[in-house]
Scaffold this motif. Structure first.
Motif, PDB file in Angstrom:
ATOM      1  N   THR A 275      -7.116   0.799   1.841  1.00 44.74           N
ATOM      2  CA  THR A 275      -6.381   2.069   1.887  1.00 44.74           C
ATOM      3  C   THR A 275      -7.132   3.189   1.158  1.00 44.74           C
ATOM      4  OG1 THR A 275      -5.122   1.388  -0.070  1.00 44.74           O
ATOM      5  CG2 THR A 275      -4.116   0.965   2.092  1.00 44.74           C
ATOM      6  N   SER A 276      -8.409   2.966   0.893  1.00 48.36           N
ATOM      7  CA  SER A 276      -9.172   3.942   0.112  1.00 48.36           C
ATOM      8  C   SER A 276      -9.275   5.293   0.811  1.00 48.36           C
ATOM      9  CB  SER A 276     -10.577   3.403  -0.183  1.00 48.36           C
ATOM     10  OG  SER A 276     -11.304   3.160   1.007  1.00 48.36           O
ATOM     11  N   PHE A 277      -9.330   5.287   2.150  1.00 45.65           N
ATOM     12  CA  PHE A 277      -9.440   6.553   2.877  1.00 45.65           C
ATOM     13  C   PHE A 277      -8.151   7.367   2.765  1.00 45.65           C
ATOM     14  CE2 PHE A 277     -12.418   3.624   4.933  1.00 45.65           C
ATOM     15  CZ  PHE A 277     -13.592   4.368   4.896  1.00 45.65           C
ATOM     16  N   ILE A 278      -7.010   6.669   2.853  1.00 48.77           N
ATOM     17  CA  ILE A 278      -5.726   7.364   2.676  1.00 48.77           C
ATOM     18  C   ILE A 278      -5.600   7.881   1.253  1.00 48.77           C
ATOM     19  CG2 ILE A 278      -3.212   7.106   2.637  1.00 48.77           C
ATOM     20  CD1 ILE A 278      -3.402   5.131   4.884  1.00 48.77           C
ATOM     21  N   LYS A 279      -5.974   7.044   0.299  1.00 52.03           N
ATOM     22  CA  LYS A 279      -5.891   7.456  -1.104  1.00 52.03           C
ATOM     23  C   LYS A 279      -6.731   8.707  -1.358  1.00 52.03           C
ATOM     24  CE  LYS A 279      -6.650   5.868  -5.836  1.00 52.03           C
ATOM     25  NZ  LYS A 279      -7.165   4.784  -6.706  1.00 52.03           N
ATOM     26  N   SER A 280      -7.954   8.714  -0.822  1.00 54.16           N
ATOM     27  CA  SER A 280      -8.850   9.857  -1.014  1.00 54.16           C
ATOM     28  C   SER A 280      -8.289  11.115  -0.359  1.00 54.16           C
ATOM     29  CB  SER A 280     -10.231   9.542  -0.447  1.00 54.16           C
ATOM     30  OG  SER A 280     -11.099  10.641  -0.564  1.00 54.16           O
TER      31      SER A 280
END
Length: 438
Positions: free
Chosen positions: A114-119
């Motif tokens: 989920t790193s892309f959503i978090k970013s």
């Protein structure tokens, strides 16, 4: 000066009605770019945000890298100032509506990334202004919108539903589909509050299918793709059983499909590819484990679907062994993309099959009209357009992805032996003793 709820929502409503709302799309991939172009096509001025300078430069020159977006159409939006792209996230503070369309992959052990959503959420929290509507479109597990969008906004001091608005509306883009698109496909939408839902519904328009909250909307997307994942596993398991019992799986499926109710047709294949169906069910598996639950059907379906590459590998080795030693055989693969009539080879089960065959046969040549190369094991392998000489010089032609541009009569004429993994020859009325079906 404090702006009231009524004033903020009414201002945004007016901008939506008049198409003067400035729309930002974060992520310009196979979901984000078609989404941006859709809203440009109905009159909104859209700014696309991406971290890739190369992508942004291409788009601002009117060059599309997505199969479903025509470059001439894109150039028209660029020239009319309806679309532009940037890597400058500071520009988010000028947007009235922000759509987040970033990838949601899984890692090697099938856990969500989920790193892309978090970013993206961090950028929204940093730059979004009061009165902005934020809609997350990336497929994910229930609770993501609250975790990465709502809670950080609240921590920043926003009142969600009053000073800023948040909704979840999962993408339903089907690459290569010429019938269903953003104009005619219902779009599920859930708002964090009723006011959030109403603004999102008005923006999405006639295709909006409203649900009670964001978690229902998140779960609905996971359910859609899990449904396909599990039913694909069922037909793949039947395929293995039918092979052992010497029963034609394709005739079996066709017979079952004659029932006009209570049955939905699924067909087998080399495996399940793409960025949605083999990925999304494991987002639910992850969330279920967090709550002490098991997703037995999803995990079992994964074992079966992943095993189809191995099943087809053994079928090919057996077919070759009946004619000559596999290590002396020349193979041609017709179509390697994960889906018909597109050029995306990422996550393609056909590519995984080729990887397994590489060191077991003499040569493998890939005929893929939508791509000029395949990235495999750290090397670049060339793809070819259809060439009769290549096919005629092969011992076996494997139909991997049956693109509609292939002339199947010509394929039959040119081939010495065909392994048809999709029953496409029979479907086109072509029968021959040199055709072996899965």
């Amino acid at each position: 000066m404090t702006i009231s709820l009524t004033t903020l929502s009414q201002e945004l409503q007016k901008k939506i009605y008049s198409k003067t709302a400035r729309v930002g799309v974060i992520g310009l991939g196979y979901v984000g770019l078609p989404t941006a172009c859709h809203y440009s096509s109905v009159g909104y001025k859209v700014t696309g945000f991406d971290i890739s300078t190369e992508k942004v430069d291409l788009l601002n020159r009117g060059h599309s890298y997505i199969d479903d977006i025509d470059s001439l159409e894109l150039l028209e939006y660029v020239n009319s100032s309806l679309f532009s792209a940037t890597t400058d996230m500071n520009e988010l503070d000028k947007m009235d509506i922000i759509l987040i369309c970033v990838p949601t992959p899984i890692n090697k052990v099938k856990e969500p990334d989920t790193s892309f959503i978090k970013s993206a959420g961090e950028k929204v929290v940093e730059f979004a202004s009061k009165g902005t509507l934020v809609i997350l479109e990336s497929t994910t597990y229930p609770g993501t919108t609250e975790e990465f969008i709502v809670n950080p906004l609240i921590k920043k001091g926003f009142i969600v539903g009053e000073s800023i608005f948040v909704a979840y509306s999962p993408e339903r883009i089907d690459p290569g589909n010429k019938i269903y698109n953003l104009d005619n496909t219902p779009k599920v939408v859930g708002g964090y509050t009723e006011n959030c839902l109403e603004l999102a519904r008005e923006f999405i328009g006639h295709t909006a299918h409203c649900v009670s909250d964001v978690r229902v909307a998140e779960m609905s997307k996971i359910y859609e793709n899990t449904f396909r994942w599990i039913n694909t596993a069922l037909v793949n398991e039947f395929t293995i059983i039918c092979k052992e019992l010497d029963i034609n799986i394709w005739e079996t499926i066709e017979a079952a499909s004659s029932k006009p109710y209570g049955f939905m047709k699924f067909t087998p294949g080399i495996g399940v590819g793409g960025h949605c169906i083999p990925v999304d069910p494991f987002y639910l598996t992850y969330k279920a484990k967090e709550n002490g639950l098991r997703t037995k059907m999803i995990e079992l379906a994964g074992e079966i679907n992943d095993g189809m590459v191995q099943f087809n590998y053994h079928r090919i080795i057996d077919i070759l062994s009946d004619n000559k030693l596999p290590k002396h055989a020349n193979i041609v693969i017709l179509g390697a993309a994960y889906k018909i009539d597109i050029g995306d080879l990422r996550e393609s089960p056909v590519v995984r099959l080729i990887e397994k065959l590489q060191n077991k046969v003499k040569t493998i040549k890939i005929i893929e009209p939508y791509s000029n190369h395949v990235e495999m094991n750290g090397t670049t392998i060339p793809c070819y357009e259809y060439d009769s000489k290549i096919v005629q010089n092969s011992d076996l032609v494997v139909i991997g992805t049956p693109h509609s541009c292939f002339d199947w009569e010509k394929v039959k004429k040119d081939s010495n032996l065909i392994f048809d993994t999709k029953n496409v020859m029979y479907d086109n009325g072509i029968l021959s003793e040199k055709i072996v079906v899965m």
